[in-house]
Motif scaffolding. Structure first.
Motif, PDB file in Angstrom:
ATOM      1  N   GLY A 247       0.683  -1.310  -0.038  1.00  0.00           N
ATOM      2  CA  GLY A 247      -0.554   0.099   0.098  1.00  0.00           C
ATOM      3  C   GLY A 247       0.582   0.954   0.005  1.00  0.00           C
ATOM      4  N   ARG A 248       1.952   1.560  -0.470  1.00  0.00           N
ATOM      5  CA  ARG A 248       3.224   2.184  -0.525  1.00  0.00           C
ATOM      6  C   ARG A 248       4.300   2.261  -1.164  1.00  0.00           C
ATOM      7  N   VAL A 249       4.560   2.604  -1.522  1.00  0.00           N
ATOM      8  CA  VAL A 249       6.074   3.378  -2.353  1.00  0.00           C
ATOM      9  C   VAL A 249       6.886   4.466  -2.088  1.00  0.00           C
ATOM     10  N   ASP A 250       7.565   4.564  -1.401  1.00  0.00           N
ATOM     11  CA  ASP A 250       8.444   5.896  -0.826  1.00  0.00           C
ATOM     12  C   ASP A 250       9.467   6.656  -2.235  1.00  0.00           C
ATOM     13  N   LEU A 251       9.312   7.718  -3.359  1.00  0.00           N
ATOM     14  CA  LEU A 251       9.928   7.943  -4.307  1.00  0.00           C
ATOM     15  C   LEU A 251      10.909   9.013  -4.211  1.00  0.00           C
ATOM     16  N   GLU A 252      11.780   9.043  -4.766  1.00  0.00           N
ATOM     17  CA  GLU A 252      12.961  10.148  -5.139  1.00  0.00           C
ATOM     18  C   GLU A 252      12.734  10.530  -6.189  1.00  0.00           C
ATOM     19  N   VAL A 253      12.214  11.894  -6.901  1.00  0.00           N
ATOM     20  CA  VAL A 253      12.350  12.347  -7.747  1.00  0.00           C
ATOM     21  C   VAL A 253      12.969  13.726  -8.022  1.00  0.00           C
ATOM     22  N   GLU A 254      13.648  13.989  -8.706  1.00  0.00           N
ATOM     23  CA  GLU A 254      14.302  14.655 -10.135  1.00  0.00           C
ATOM     24  C   GLU A 254      13.384  15.126 -11.244  1.00  0.00           C
ATOM     25  N   GLU A 255      13.139  16.866 -10.904  1.00  0.00           N
ATOM     26  CA  GLU A 255      12.560  17.760 -11.676  1.00  0.00           C
ATOM     27  C   GLU A 255      13.646  18.867 -11.853  1.00  0.00           C
ATOM     28  N   SER A 256      12.579  19.521 -12.904  1.00  0.00           N
ATOM     29  CA  SER A 256      13.126  20.839 -13.406  1.00  0.00           C
ATOM     30  C   SER A 256      11.846  21.794 -12.604  1.00  0.00           C
ATOM     31  N   VAL A 257      13.110  22.889 -12.414  1.00  0.00           N
ATOM     32  CA  VAL A 257      12.604  23.979 -11.833  1.00  0.00           C
ATOM     33  C   VAL A 257      12.820  25.498 -13.183  1.00  0.00           C
ATOM     34  N   MET A 258      11.518  26.370 -12.522  1.00  0.00           N
ATOM     35  CA  MET A 258      12.281  27.575 -13.471  1.00  0.00           C
ATOM     36  C   MET A 258      12.266  28.547 -12.136  1.00  0.00           C
ATOM     37  N   ASP A 259      13.641  28.950 -12.842  1.00  0.00           N
ATOM     38  CA  ASP A 259      13.786  30.675 -11.527  1.00  0.00           C
ATOM     39  C   ASP A 259      12.503  31.673 -11.658  1.00  0.00           C
ATOM     40  N   PRO A 260      11.654  32.105 -11.321  1.00  0.00           N
ATOM     41  CA  PRO A 260      11.303  33.289 -11.772  1.00  0.00           C
ATOM     42  C   PRO A 260      11.801  34.351 -12.243  1.00  0.00           C
ATOM     43  N   ALA A 261      12.530  34.505 -11.609  1.00  0.00           N
ATOM     44  CA  ALA A 261      13.508  35.879 -11.299  1.00  0.00           C
ATOM     45  C   ALA A 261      14.162  35.611 -12.687  1.00  0.00           C
ATOM     46  N   THR A 262      15.282  34.911 -12.640  1.00  0.00           N
ATOM     47  CA  THR A 262      15.792  35.077 -13.750  1.00  0.00           C
ATOM     48  C   THR A 262      15.734  33.833 -15.117  1.00  0.00           C
ATOM     49  N   GLN A 263      14.733  33.646 -15.093  1.00  0.00           N
ATOM     50  CA  GLN A 263      14.001  32.310 -16.161  1.00  0.00           C
ATOM     51  C   GLN A 263      15.107  31.609 -16.775  1.00  0.00           C
ATOM     52  N   ARG A 264      15.503  31.353 -15.264  1.00  0.00           N
ATOM     53  CA  ARG A 264      16.397  30.051 -15.364  1.00  0.00           C
ATOM     54  C   ARG A 264      16.386  28.600 -15.638  1.00  0.00           C
TER      55      ARG A 264
END
Length: 175
Positions: free
Chosen positions: A128-145
């Protein structure tokens, strides 16, 4: 050189001690990872080849977009899997992660989307459970990087009556 065999043995042992090899291999996309060494001799043809044409069934396009599959094996009698499909913008994530529960041959799978990530890793699994580690892209709103971050989550569910697939799942941030 007096002992060439000793030299080669030492060379290969030192080469095997490169601790970065595993992390570099897993950092490569699946398409570019080296194939495992062949364990058997190549097959020899024993009859005429059969030409096969492409299958135009539309549902196969969705199937072909599956780029990641992890069977969850600690779920008792339930058949549960995590899978990822290639979709979206590859510059910003692009792996739609799902958890799916097999219902029946007539009803197929009950599928829940967990998120749009770069990659995921199963840290642990219990019924009934799985523990995950995810890697994701994020954008810095101030620099758009575009940068990346790792985060952890708990995906949990309660099986329905008689081991039926759950009606819903929960995704909880974790540390």
């Amino acid at each position: 050189m007096k002992h060439p065999l000793l030299f080669f043995a030492a060379f290969f042992l030192l080469a095997a001690c490169d601790t970065g090899v595993e992390s570099r291999r897993h950092a490569l996309p699946a398409e570019t990872r080296p194939l495992p060494a062949q364990a058997a001799a190549p097959l020899i043809p024993d009859g005429p080849a059969a030409a096969i044409q492409p299958n135009a069934e539309p549902a196969l396009q969705w199937s072909a977009s599956v780029v990641r599959l992890d069977q969850l094996s600690r779920q008792g009698e339930a058949t549960v899997k995590l899978f990822g499909t290639a979709a979206g913008d590859p510059a910003m994530n692009g792996l739609y992660a799902h958890v799916a529960f097999f219902h029946s041959p007539a009803e197929g799978w009950r599928v829940f989307r967990i998120g749009d990530v770069l990659d995921y890793r199963v840290r642990s699994e219990t019924p009934g459970r799985v523990d995950l580690e995810v890697e994701e892209s994020v954008m810095d709103p101030a620099t758009q990087r575009i940068g990346s971050r790792k985060r952890r989550m708990i995906v949990a569910w309660t099986p329905g009556p008689g081991g039926a697939p759950p009606v819903s799942i929960t995704v909880t941030p974790a540390r």
